[in-house]
Design an enzyme around this catalytic site. Structure first.
Site, PDB file in Angstrom:
ATOM      1  N   HIS A  39       0.874  -1.175   0.000  1.00 33.45           N
ATOM      2  CA  HIS A  39       0.000   0.000   0.000  1.00 33.45           C
ATOM      3  C   HIS A  39       0.912   1.226   0.000  1.00 33.45           C
ATOM      4  O   HIS A  39       1.988   1.200   0.598  1.00 33.45           O
ATOM      5  CB  HIS A  39      -0.900  -0.011   1.242  1.00 33.45           C
ATOM      6  CG  HIS A  39      -1.820   1.170   1.331  1.00 33.45           C
ATOM      7  ND1 HIS A  39      -2.784   1.413   0.394  1.00 33.45           N
ATOM      8  CD2 HIS A  39      -1.902   2.171   2.239  1.00 33.45           C
ATOM      9  CE1 HIS A  39      -3.440   2.517   0.722  1.00 33.45           C
ATOM     10  NE2 HIS A  39      -2.921   3.001   1.840  1.00 33.45           N
ATOM     11  N   CYS A 129      -3.184   3.238  -5.637  1.00 37.04           N
ATOM     12  CA  CYS A 129      -2.657   4.098  -4.571  1.00 37.04           C
ATOM     13  C   CYS A 129      -1.256   4.613  -4.886  1.00 37.04           C
ATOM     14  O   CYS A 129      -0.906   5.739  -4.511  1.00 37.04           O
ATOM     15  CB  CYS A 129      -2.702   3.394  -3.219  1.00 37.04           C
ATOM     16  SG  CYS A 129      -1.826   1.835  -3.159  1.00 37.04           S
TER      17      CYS A 129
END
Length: 182
Positions: A39, A129
């Site tokens: 992430h 992301c």
């Protein structure tokens, strides 16, 4: 500490791991190592990051959810780095600085703050992301994350195929037909 050293700084909540070499600086890209994926977030300062989270999840659940990679929409959130990382590890990873010039820090932060609370489109392959935070840092969305391809074998049909992040699939034995699902 030079840029190369800072780009490989690791941090974790594990007391057996060494302390990170340095703290993230405003505008730094933060790579968070989840069990099944990485992430990405952007460090704002004072312990806060900006990142994308699924629209339909609470902030706590969104932090570690693999569901986030299958979403079509995301919400831009400002959260504490330590809360987002949880028990996972992270590092400052400004890996594109060698071929992309970062925008001035004040511009990066200003661009990020305008987006907090906004709902944005999310696409694992084209707008994920990492694309989001690199767009803030460099003015251009960049990602080297490989496409998520899950190889699936179903006992019912006996076929092998790819199941893509968007839920679509393609049979490897019957690539010219979509008459069955895998």
């Amino acid at each position: 500490m030079d840029k190369q050293e800072r780009s490989s700084t690791m941090a974790s909540n594990d007391p057996d791991l060494p302390e990170p070499c340095g703290d993230p600086q405003p505008g730094d890209l933060i790579e968070i190592f989840r069990p099944a994926y990485q992430h990405w977030a952007l460090y704002l300062g004072d312990g806060y990051i900006i990142n994308l989270t699924p629209v339909d999840e609470s902030q706590a659940a969104a932090m570690s959810s693999v569901k986030s990679v299958f979403s079509r929409k995301a919400v831009v959130r400002m959260q504490l780095l330590k809360e987002v990382v949880g028990s996972d590890s992270y590092r400052v990873n400004n890996k594109y600085d060698h071929n992309h010039t970062p925008l001035p820090v004040c511009e990066i932060i200003q661009r990020a703050q305008v987006l907090i609370g906004q709902e944005v489109s999310y696409d694992l392959l084209g707008s994920n992301c990492e694309h989001f935070v690199t767009l803030l840092r460099y003015g251009e969305g960049v990602s080297e994350q490989p496409p998520l391809l899950l190889f699936v074998f179903t006992g019912y049909t006996g076929h092998w195929g790819h199941q893509f992040g968007d839920g679509s699939s393609q049979c490897l034995l019957c690539p010219r037909t979509d008459q069955h699902s895998i």
